[in-house]
Design a protein around this motif. Structure first.
Motif, PDB file in Angstrom:
ATOM      1  N   GLY A  42      61.440  -6.593   3.272  1.00 29.95           N
ATOM      2  CA  GLY A  42      62.546  -6.940   2.475  1.00 29.95           C
ATOM      3  C   GLY A  42      62.403  -8.429   1.954  1.00 29.95           C
ATOM      4  N   LEU A  43      61.795  -9.478   2.515  1.00 30.06           N
ATOM      5  CA  LEU A  43      61.635 -10.793   2.329  1.00 30.06           C
ATOM      6  C   LEU A  43      60.278 -11.108   1.874  1.00 30.06           C
ATOM      7  N   THR A  44      59.903 -11.981   0.780  1.00 28.20           N
ATOM      8  CA  THR A  44      58.915 -12.569   0.226  1.00 28.20           C
ATOM      9  C   THR A  44      58.792 -14.100   0.388  1.00 28.20           C
ATOM     10  N   VAL A  45      58.013 -14.660   0.796  1.00 28.82           N
ATOM     11  CA  VAL A  45      58.003 -16.223   0.597  1.00 28.82           C
ATOM     12  C   VAL A  45      57.566 -16.590  -0.686  1.00 28.82           C
ATOM     13  N   ALA A  46      58.590 -17.481  -1.227  1.00 26.38           N
ATOM     14  CA  ALA A  46      58.441 -17.873  -2.572  1.00 26.38           C
ATOM     15  C   ALA A  46      57.779 -19.236  -2.663  1.00 26.38           C
ATOM     16  N   ASP A  47      58.088 -20.261  -1.413  1.00 28.57           N
ATOM     17  CA  ASP A  47      57.623 -21.467  -1.594  1.00 28.57           C
ATOM     18  C   ASP A  47      57.316 -21.974  -0.210  1.00 28.57           C
ATOM     19  N   LEU A  48      56.522 -22.951   0.028  1.00 29.36           N
ATOM     20  CA  LEU A  48      56.400 -23.505   1.332  1.00 29.36           C
ATOM     21  C   LEU A  48      55.946 -25.054   1.230  1.00 29.36           C
ATOM     22  N   SER A  49      56.739 -25.956   1.846  1.00 31.88           N
ATOM     23  CA  SER A  49      56.598 -27.329   1.642  1.00 31.88           C
ATOM     24  C   SER A  49      56.900 -28.033   3.085  1.00 31.88           C
ATOM     25  N   ILE A  50      56.411 -29.240   3.261  1.00 23.59           N
ATOM     26  CA  ILE A  50      56.743 -29.906   4.467  1.00 23.59           C
ATOM     27  C   ILE A  50      57.719 -31.145   3.906  1.00 23.59           C
ATOM     28  N   ASP A  51      58.931 -30.864   5.063  1.00 19.11           N
ATOM     29  CA  ASP A  51      59.934 -31.920   4.809  1.00 19.11           C
ATOM     30  C   ASP A  51      60.165 -32.692   6.161  1.00 19.11           C
ATOM     31  N   ALA A  69      58.586 -27.477   8.371  1.00 15.03           N
ATOM     32  CA  ALA A  69      58.084 -26.759   7.291  1.00 15.03           C
ATOM     33  C   ALA A  69      59.322 -26.058   6.897  1.00 15.03           C
ATOM     34  N   VAL A  70      59.366 -26.096   5.320  1.00 13.07           N
ATOM     35  CA  VAL A  70      60.576 -25.505   4.606  1.00 13.07           C
ATOM     36  C   VAL A  70      59.913 -24.179   3.850  1.00 13.07           C
ATOM     37  N   ILE A  71      60.415 -23.018   4.174  1.00  7.47           N
ATOM     38  CA  ILE A  71      59.920 -21.791   3.500  1.00  7.47           C
ATOM     39  C   ILE A  71      61.158 -21.416   2.796  1.00  7.47           C
ATOM     40  N   ASP A  72      60.857 -21.270   1.426  1.00  5.39           N
ATOM     41  CA  ASP A  72      61.772 -20.601   0.695  1.00  5.39           C
ATOM     42  C   ASP A  72      61.610 -18.918   0.501  1.00  5.39           C
ATOM     43  N   VAL A  73      62.737 -18.399   0.574  1.00  6.00           N
ATOM     44  CA  VAL A  73      62.508 -16.629   0.525  1.00  6.00           C
ATOM     45  C   VAL A  73      63.345 -16.191  -0.332  1.00  6.00           C
ATOM     46  N   ASP A  74      62.741 -15.122  -0.966  1.00  5.92           N
ATOM     47  CA  ASP A  74      63.452 -14.257  -1.957  1.00  5.92           C
ATOM     48  C   ASP A  74      63.548 -12.839  -1.176  1.00  5.92           C
ATOM     49  N   VAL A  75      64.869 -12.467  -1.170  1.00  5.25           N
ATOM     50  CA  VAL A  75      65.388 -11.319  -0.545  1.00  5.25           C
ATOM     51  C   VAL A  75      65.530 -10.059  -1.599  1.00  5.25           C
ATOM     52  N   ALA A  86      68.007 -20.904   9.553  1.00  2.00           N
ATOM     53  CA  ALA A  86      68.011 -20.126   8.456  1.00  2.00           C
ATOM     54  C   ALA A  86      69.147 -20.358   7.424  1.00  2.00           C
ATOM     55  N   ASP A  87      69.265 -20.367   6.125  1.00  2.00           N
ATOM     56  CA  ASP A  87      70.391 -20.632   5.342  1.00  2.00           C
ATOM     57  C   ASP A  87      70.034 -19.680   4.263  1.00  2.00           C
ATOM     58  N   VAL A  88      70.992 -18.542   4.294  1.00  2.00           N
ATOM     59  CA  VAL A  88      70.591 -17.520   3.306  1.00  2.00           C
ATOM     60  C   VAL A  88      72.212 -17.329   2.300  1.00  2.00           C
ATOM     61  N   THR A  89      72.059 -17.142   0.908  1.00  2.00           N
ATOM     62  CA  THR A  89      73.017 -17.131   0.081  1.00  2.00           C
ATOM     63  C   THR A  89      72.734 -15.334  -0.640  1.00  2.00           C
ATOM     64  N   ALA A  90      73.851 -14.886  -0.468  1.00  2.00           N
ATOM     65  CA  ALA A  90      73.892 -13.392  -1.076  1.00  2.00           C
ATOM     66  C   ALA A  90      74.724 -13.308  -2.014  1.00  2.00           C
ATOM     67  N   VAL A  91      74.365 -12.776  -3.151  1.00  2.00           N
ATOM     68  CA  VAL A  91      75.441 -12.421  -4.500  1.00  2.00           C
ATOM     69  C   VAL A  91      75.703 -11.062  -4.634  1.00  2.00           C
ATOM     70  N   ALA A 121      69.645 -12.065  -3.524  1.00  4.43           N
ATOM     71  CA  ALA A 121      69.760 -13.001  -2.408  1.00  4.43           C
ATOM     72  C   ALA A 121      68.723 -13.863  -2.015  1.00  4.43           C
ATOM     73  N   HIS A 122      68.777 -14.920  -1.782  1.00  4.11           N
ATOM     74  CA  HIS A 122      67.423 -15.815  -1.424  1.00  4.11           C
ATOM     75  C   HIS A 122      68.043 -16.960  -0.135  1.00  4.11           C
ATOM     76  N   GLY A 123      66.915 -17.642   0.524  1.00  9.83           N
ATOM     77  CA  GLY A 123      67.163 -18.177   1.519  1.00  9.83           C
ATOM     78  C   GLY A 123      66.267 -19.334   1.926  1.00  9.83           C
ATOM     79  N   THR A 124      66.406 -19.826   3.017  1.00 10.37           N
ATOM     80  CA  THR A 124      65.449 -21.078   3.146  1.00 10.37           C
ATOM     81  C   THR A 124      65.374 -21.103   4.763  1.00 10.37           C
TER      82      THR A 124
END
Length: 277
Positions: free
Chosen positions: A241-250, A254-260, A119-124, A136-139
């Motif tokens: 509190g986490l919502t899947v915003a995008d999902l792709s294959i890299d 599998a890379v899941i983008d999450v909104d917090v 996980a990689d998360v950035t909080a503002v 906040a958002h993360g991957t």
């Protein structure tokens, strides 16, 4: 004294014996004081700078441990959870103001709802005295095995998952008159409103491969149903509190983008797993 030897008066100081004055004495004293003053200011400035730098270094050394402890406590993570914490900008003004501009958290492995990934998360706008995050958002990156677990709630006959960027092929079998018939469905993954969305690309049935158009033509109404995007709810596997915003294959992930939701820092309900309808 007799009149033969009268006492002579002292000559006037201003005429015969003028007072000697050292040329430039006062000016030299003032000049020396002026020359010392900039050095005093410079020393004070240097001392302040050293103290500020030292305080900044202490803050950077102490803050990651404090934040790590709070995250582990709030999300009920294991005490030995590996978590790297990095704050952006100069910390002292942020600490005085009680809010961090940006906080970056990374971990090579974290488990939520039975799914483990990096996980990689950035909080503002992180409040230091309690309160919601500004944003906040993360991957999250998971491998094929974890992605298989993620899709276990679907109705697809999945025994194995294989990544072929940007697609995923789910292989399995179903019974026809008591005989297992191998099937493989290739889909393009995505996300919509927090759900995983699988858009079929082709179907391999008993060794015959058909694209979406061929499936609809061969199987009619059933084929049309097969080629429709498959929606899979995974809310029950993630904190609310986490919502899947995008999902792709890299590559192999599998890379899941999450909104917090920023309120996850204070709302215990958002820290618990969500629910599927």
């Amino acid at each position: 004294m007799s009149d033969d030897h009268p006492t002579l008066p002292y000559p006037e100081a201003s005429t015969e014996h003028p007072t000697l004055v050292i040329p430039g004495g006062q000016e030299q004293g003032r000049a020396r004081r002026r020359r010392r003053w900039p050095w005093v200011v410079a020393v004070i400035v240097v001392l302040i700078a050293v103290l500020v730098v030292a305080a900044e270094l202490v803050a950077r050394a102490v803050l990651p441990g404090v934040v790590r402890g709070l995250v582990i406590e709030q999300l009920d993570l294991p005490q030995d959870q590996q978590l790297e914490v990095e704050a952006s900008g100069i910390l002292l003004p942020q600490l005085i103001g009680g809010r961090l501009d940006e906080l970056h958290l990374t971990t090579d492995a974290i488990t939520f709802g039975g799914i483990t990934g990096a996980a990689d998360v950035t909080a503002v706008g992180v409040p230091l005295r309690g309160g919601d995050l500004t944003d906040a958002h993360g991957t999250v990156r998971i491998d094929q095995a974890q992605f298989t677990t993620l899709l276990s709630a679907s109705d697809l006959p999945i025994n194995e998952i294989a990544f072929d960027e940007p697609n995923v092929t789910a292989s399995g079998s179903f019974d026809v008159f008591g005989m297992p018939v191998p099937v493989a469905l290739t889909v393009t993954p995505g996300a919509d409103a927090g759900d995983v969305l699988l858009t079929p690309v082709e179907l391999t049935l008993a060794g015959v491969t058909l694209d979406a158009a061929g499936i609809a033509e061969r199987f009619g109404a059933l084929g049309s149903q097969i080629t429709q995007p498959q929606r899979i709810c995974i809310a029950d596997q993630l904190p609310a509190g986490l919502t899947v915003a995008d999902l792709s294959i890299d590559g192999t992930d599998a890379v899941i983008d999450v909104d917090v939701n920023g309120a996850i820092a204070t709302d215990e309900a958002l820290q618990q797993n969500g629910a599927c309808p």
